[in-house]
Scaffold this motif. Structure first.
Motif, PDB file in Angstrom:
ATOM      1  N   LEU A 133       0.802  -1.219   0.000  1.00 46.49           N
ATOM      2  CA  LEU A 133       0.000   0.000   0.000  1.00 46.49           C
ATOM      3  C   LEU A 133       0.837   1.273   0.000  1.00 46.49           C
ATOM      4  CD1 LEU A 133      -2.992  -0.766   2.422  1.00 46.49           C
ATOM      5  CD2 LEU A 133      -3.076  -0.401  -0.049  1.00 46.49           C
ATOM      6  N   ALA A 134       2.068   1.204   0.527  1.00 49.93           N
ATOM      7  CA  ALA A 134       2.901   2.407   0.587  1.00 49.93           C
ATOM      8  C   ALA A 134       4.367   1.989   0.475  1.00 49.93           C
ATOM      9  CB  ALA A 134       2.653   3.152   1.895  1.00 49.93           C
ATOM     10  N   PRO A 135       5.245   2.926   0.075  1.00 47.50           N
ATOM     11  CA  PRO A 135       6.668   2.580  -0.052  1.00 47.50           C
ATOM     12  C   PRO A 135       7.293   2.294   1.321  1.00 47.50           C
ATOM     13  CG  PRO A 135       6.223   4.779  -0.968  1.00 47.50           C
ATOM     14  CD  PRO A 135       4.969   4.321  -0.291  1.00 47.50           C
ATOM     15  N   MET A 136       8.044   1.228   1.392  1.00 46.54           N
ATOM     16  CA  MET A 136       8.719   0.821   2.631  1.00 46.54           C
ATOM     17  C   MET A 136       9.782   1.848   2.988  1.00 46.54           C
ATOM     18  SD  MET A 136       8.479  -1.872   4.584  1.00 46.54           S
ATOM     19  CE  MET A 136       7.521  -2.873   3.454  1.00 46.54           C
ATOM     20  N   GLU A 137       9.822   2.250   4.237  1.00 44.96           N
ATOM     21  CA  GLU A 137      10.952   3.083   4.668  1.00 44.96           C
ATOM     22  C   GLU A 137      11.462   2.629   6.018  1.00 44.96           C
ATOM     23  OE1 GLU A 137       9.750   7.089   6.426  1.00 44.96           O
ATOM     24  OE2 GLU A 137       8.691   7.113   4.497  1.00 44.96           O
ATOM     25  N   GLU A 138      12.644   3.097   6.335  1.00 45.79           N
ATOM     26  CA  GLU A 138      13.247   2.723   7.601  1.00 45.79           C
ATOM     27  C   GLU A 138      13.238   3.913   8.542  1.00 45.79           C
ATOM     28  OE1 GLU A 138      17.580   2.156   8.043  1.00 45.79           O
ATOM     29  OE2 GLU A 138      16.931   0.141   8.530  1.00 45.79           O
ATOM     30  N   ARG A 139      12.854   3.676   9.783  1.00 46.63           N
ATOM     31  CA  ARG A 139      12.858   4.733  10.792  1.00 46.63           C
ATOM     32  C   ARG A 139      13.505   4.207  12.065  1.00 46.63           C
ATOM     33  NH1 ARG A 139       6.609   6.728  10.286  1.00 46.63           N
ATOM     34  NH2 ARG A 139       6.563   6.961   8.011  1.00 46.63           N
ATOM     35  N   VAL A 140      14.220   5.072  12.742  1.00 41.68           N
ATOM     36  CA  VAL A 140      14.858   4.691  14.004  1.00 41.68           C
ATOM     37  C   VAL A 140      14.083   5.353  15.139  1.00 41.68           C
ATOM     38  CG1 VAL A 140      16.989   4.710  15.345  1.00 41.68           C
ATOM     39  CG2 VAL A 140      17.099   4.500  12.846  1.00 41.68           C
ATOM     40  N   TYR A 141      13.349   4.553  15.902  1.00 40.14           N
ATOM     41  CA  TYR A 141      12.511   5.068  16.983  1.00 40.14           C
ATOM     42  C   TYR A 141      13.018   4.585  18.329  1.00 40.14           C
ATOM     43  CZ  TYR A 141       8.413   6.221  13.934  1.00 40.14           C
ATOM     44  OH  TYR A 141       7.537   6.727  13.024  1.00 40.14           O
ATOM     45  N   ARG A 142      12.825   5.427  19.344  1.00 40.97           N
ATOM     46  CA  ARG A 142      12.956   4.953  20.726  1.00 40.97           C
ATOM     47  C   ARG A 142      11.684   4.223  21.103  1.00 40.97           C
ATOM     48  NH1 ARG A 142      15.954   9.696  21.740  1.00 40.97           N
ATOM     49  NH2 ARG A 142      14.099  10.903  21.315  1.00 40.97           N
ATOM     50  N   LEU A 143      11.799   3.083  21.757  1.00 38.35           N
ATOM     51  CA  LEU A 143      10.638   2.390  22.325  1.00 38.35           C
ATOM     52  C   LEU A 143      10.810   2.414  23.838  1.00 38.35           C
ATOM     53  CD1 LEU A 143       8.830  -0.808  21.267  1.00 38.35           C
ATOM     54  CD2 LEU A 143       9.731  -0.695  23.574  1.00 38.35           C
ATOM     55  N   ARG A 144       9.834   2.987  24.537  1.00 38.50           N
ATOM     56  CA  ARG A 144       9.917   3.118  25.999  1.00 38.50           C
ATOM     57  C   ARG A 144       8.825   2.262  26.630  1.00 38.50           C
ATOM     58  NH1 ARG A 144       9.130   4.015  31.103  1.00 38.50           N
ATOM     59  NH2 ARG A 144      10.139   5.764  32.162  1.00 38.50           N
ATOM     60  N   CYS A 145       9.242   1.213  27.323  1.00 38.87           N
ATOM     61  CA  CYS A 145       8.276   0.356  28.003  1.00 38.87           C
ATOM     62  C   CYS A 145       7.849   1.019  29.303  1.00 38.87           C
ATOM     63  CB  CYS A 145       8.878  -1.016  28.286  1.00 38.87           C
ATOM     64  SG  CYS A 145       7.748  -2.114  29.187  1.00 38.87           S
ATOM     65  N   VAL A 146       6.596   0.833  29.664  1.00 33.89           N
ATOM     66  CA  VAL A 146       6.046   1.399  30.891  1.00 33.89           C
ATOM     67  C   VAL A 146       6.780   0.858  32.122  1.00 33.89           C
ATOM     68  CG1 VAL A 146       4.236  -0.336  31.311  1.00 33.89           C
ATOM     69  CG2 VAL A 146       3.815   2.064  31.924  1.00 33.89           C
ATOM     70  N   GLU A 147       7.488  -0.281  31.952  1.00 33.51           N
ATOM     71  CA  GLU A 147       8.225  -0.879  33.068  1.00 33.51           C
ATOM     72  C   GLU A 147       9.526  -0.134  33.400  1.00 33.51           C
ATOM     73  OE1 GLU A 147       6.868  -5.484  32.054  1.00 33.51           O
ATOM     74  OE2 GLU A 147       8.730  -4.681  31.258  1.00 33.51           O
ATOM     75  N   GLY A 148       9.930   0.816  32.538  1.00 35.66           N
ATOM     76  CA  GLY A 148      11.108   1.608  32.863  1.00 35.66           C
ATOM     77  C   GLY A 148      12.369   1.260  32.092  1.00 35.66           C
ATOM     78  N   TRP A 149      12.228   0.602  30.967  1.00 36.30           N
ATOM     79  CA  TRP A 149      13.384   0.353  30.090  1.00 36.30           C
ATOM     80  C   TRP A 149      13.066   0.860  28.695  1.00 36.30           C
ATOM     81  CZ3 TRP A 149      11.745  -2.841  26.196  1.00 36.30           C
ATOM     82  CH2 TRP A 149      10.722  -3.745  26.482  1.00 36.30           C
ATOM     83  N   SER A 150      14.114   1.022  27.894  1.00 35.98           N
ATOM     84  CA  SER A 150      13.901   1.520  26.539  1.00 35.98           C
ATOM     85  C   SER A 150      14.891   0.893  25.575  1.00 35.98           C
ATOM     86  CB  SER A 150      14.017   3.051  26.503  1.00 35.98           C
ATOM     87  OG  SER A 150      15.312   3.459  26.898  1.00 35.98           O
ATOM     88  N   MET A 151      14.574   1.002  24.294  1.00 36.67           N
ATOM     89  CA  MET A 151      15.441   0.489  23.240  1.00 36.67           C
ATOM     90  C   MET A 151      15.418   1.488  22.089  1.00 36.67           C
ATOM     91  SD  MET A 151      14.274  -3.514  22.990  1.00 36.67           S
ATOM     92  CE  MET A 151      12.883  -3.208  21.927  1.00 36.67           C
ATOM     93  N   VAL A 152      16.402   1.400  21.200  1.00 38.21           N
ATOM     94  CA  VAL A 152      16.414   2.205  19.975  1.00 38.21           C
ATOM     95  C   VAL A 152      16.466   1.225  18.811  1.00 38.21           C
ATOM     96  CG1 VAL A 152      17.637   3.962  18.641  1.00 38.21           C
ATOM     97  CG2 VAL A 152      17.608   4.092  21.142  1.00 38.21           C
ATOM     98  N   VAL A 153      15.413   1.228  18.010  1.00 40.03           N
ATOM     99  CA  VAL A 153      15.226   0.165  17.015  1.00 40.03           C
ATOM    100  C   VAL A 153      15.025   0.742  15.610  1.00 40.03           C
ATOM    101  CG1 VAL A 153      13.739  -1.777  16.354  1.00 40.03           C
ATOM    102  CG2 VAL A 153      14.169  -1.317  18.772  1.00 40.03           C
ATOM    103  N   PRO A 154      15.736   0.209  14.630  1.00 42.57           N
ATOM    104  CA  PRO A 154      15.459   0.596  13.238  1.00 42.57           C
ATOM    105  C   PRO A 154      14.324  -0.255  12.664  1.00 42.57           C
ATOM    106  CG  PRO A 154      17.407  -0.810  13.312  1.00 42.57           C
ATOM    107  CD  PRO A 154      16.863  -0.742  14.726  1.00 42.57           C
ATOM    108  N   TRP A 155      13.171   0.370  12.500  1.00 39.21           N
ATOM    109  CA  TRP A 155      11.983  -0.350  12.012  1.00 39.21           C
ATOM    110  C   TRP A 155      11.840  -0.185  10.508  1.00 39.21           C
ATOM    111  CZ3 TRP A 155      10.136  -3.163  15.857  1.00 39.21           C
ATOM    112  CH2 TRP A 155      10.099  -2.667  17.171  1.00 39.21           C
ATOM    113  N   LEU A 156      11.206  -1.144   9.866  1.00 38.21           N
ATOM    114  CA  LEU A 156      10.860  -1.039   8.448  1.00 38.21           C
ATOM    115  C   LEU A 156       9.348  -1.070   8.325  1.00 38.21           C
ATOM    116  CD1 LEU A 156      13.417  -3.630   7.075  1.00 38.21           C
ATOM    117  CD2 LEU A 156      13.484  -1.165   6.659  1.00 38.21           C
ATOM    118  N   GLY A 157       8.819  -0.107   7.615  1.00 40.18           N
ATOM    119  CA  GLY A 157       7.369  -0.059   7.451  1.00 40.18           C
ATOM    120  C   GLY A 157       6.973   1.271   6.854  1.00 40.18           C
ATOM    121  N   TRP A 158       5.776   1.724   7.183  1.00 38.21           N
ATOM    122  CA  TRP A 158       5.306   3.022   6.674  1.00 38.21           C
ATOM    123  C   TRP A 158       4.212   3.557   7.592  1.00 38.21           C
ATOM    124  CZ3 TRP A 158       0.559   1.015   5.551  1.00 38.21           C
ATOM    125  CH2 TRP A 158       0.455  -0.207   4.885  1.00 38.21           C
TER     126      TRP A 158
END
Ligand SMILES: Nc1nc2c(c(=O)[nH]1)N[C@H]1C(S)=C(S)[C@@H](COP(=O)(O)O)O[C@H]1N2
Ligand SMILES: [Mo]
Length: 328
Positions: A133-158
């Motif tokens: 449905l849309a062109p695939m792109e890569e984004r680097v997002y912070r993911l912050r869990c409510v439990e108090g930890w986080s990650m930085v992940v390169p996602w693919l999607g749109w």
């Protein structure tokens, strides 16, 4: 990461990837994705044609620029092994190691997503049609869990907005609900009553239409591993991680605000909005700081949690005038 004809993808140690090298690394991924699509290293993946047709568009993006403002967090990536080895996916168990151990047999093919509720015409899309449905792109997002930890992940999607537009919601649609797979035959965690299955999440329509709200099909240059929510999940970077529902099977447009799984389980602890907010503590712990996964040595410092997880400039206007203590 490098592409080898015989071995498919080979990741360079993610710890080597510094922000300085993100641009270069990103170009590698996108090239490798295109190569993989052409050379079928993605194996039986039905949507590889879609990746092949969308990868050139992504590759045309110069350097670190993305189509969406704020989509490339300039922090060191969380090592891939940590992002795919330390997971919350309660359908496979509540221990952080359970999903990686128990989700490997998850059948993601065929996979259909039903678009229903307040839409012009309800319908069901096959994953390979949906992914195009849309062109695939890569984004680097912070993911912050409510439990108090986080990650930085390169996602693919749109952006999820592409799918919402394709679904043609009616004027009555004010909320979007995400229903995820609940298959007791594949998911041993369903025997536990810890949550009311299926796991459901939801966003207000304007939140779901925000360009940063992402529908994700891959990470680290590859398809999503089962434990991270294959074959498709959300990434809503300004909200606590539990809003980013995994293994979605239905997207339902609603006139009224629905209750979410975590709201049902503990309404005083998990609200509908669940925007990352260092000034509103969880009733049982502070949300002012976080531990970055992969950095948990004895002397690793906790990081200060940022308002809206660092995406305030992009999403703050969505909540103008809203009492964020009341609507947590
Ligand atoms: N279906 C489903 N989706 C889910 C969950 C879950 O248990 N089931 N856990 C959520 C929580 S609490 C978090 S923090 C993120 C974790 O995503 P990750 O394992 O890819 O880091 O997934 C979210 N999506
Ligand atoms: Mo979480």
């Amino acid at each position: 990461m490098h592409f080898h004809r015989d071995r498919g993808f080979v990741h360079r140690a993610s710890s080597e990837i510094t922000p300085r090298r993100l641009a270069e690394t990103r170009r590698d991924w996108l090239r490798d994705l295109a190569l993989a699509a052409a050379g079928s290293s993605l194996g039986a993946f039905a949507a590889r044609d879609a990746l092949a047709s969308t990868a050139p568009a992504s590759r045309a993006l110069p350097g670190l620029r993305s189509s969406v403002d704020g989509a490339l967090t300039m922090e060191k990536l969380t090592p891939r092994e940590d992002a795919s080895g330390y997971n919350n996916f309660y359908e496979f168990g509540t221990d952080k190691a359970d999903p990686a151990q128990r989700a490997q047999g998850l059948k993601t093919q065929p996979w259909r997503v039903s678009l229903e509720g307040e839409v012009k015409a309800p319908r069901t899309l096959d994953l390979d049609a949906l992914i195009k449905l849309a062109p695939m792109e890569e984004r680097v997002y912070r993911l912050r869990c409510v439990e108090g930890w986080s990650m930085v992940v390169p996602w693919l999607g749109w952006s999820l907005s592409h799918l919402i537009k394709a679904a043609e919601p009616t004027g009555n649609a004010k909320f979007v609900q995400f229903v995820t797979l609940a298959d007791a035959a594949q998911m041993p965690g369903l025997r536990s009553r810890v949550l009311d299955w299926p796991y459901v999440e939801a966003l207000r329509m304007d939140e779901a239409m925000h360009p940063l709200a992402m529908l994700v099909f891959g990470m680290y240059g590859e398809l999503l591993p089962p434990q991270n929510g294959a074959p498709l999940r959300l990434a809503v970077p300004w909200k606590y991680g539990f809003k980013s529902a995994k293994s979605i099977v239905a997207i339902r447009f609603l006139a009224q605000q629905p209750r979410t799984s975590w709201e049902k389980a503990a309404p005083s602890e998990y609200g509908f909005y669940s925007n990352v907010n260092p000034n509103v503590d969880h009733p049982r712990w502070s949300q002012a700081s976080e531990r970055r996964i992969g950095e948990d040595g004895l002397f690793a410092k906790r990081r200060r949690t940022l308002m809206f997880n660092g995406y305030e400039a992009q999403v703050g206007a969505l909540y103008a005038g809203l009492d964020l203590k009341k609507f947590y």
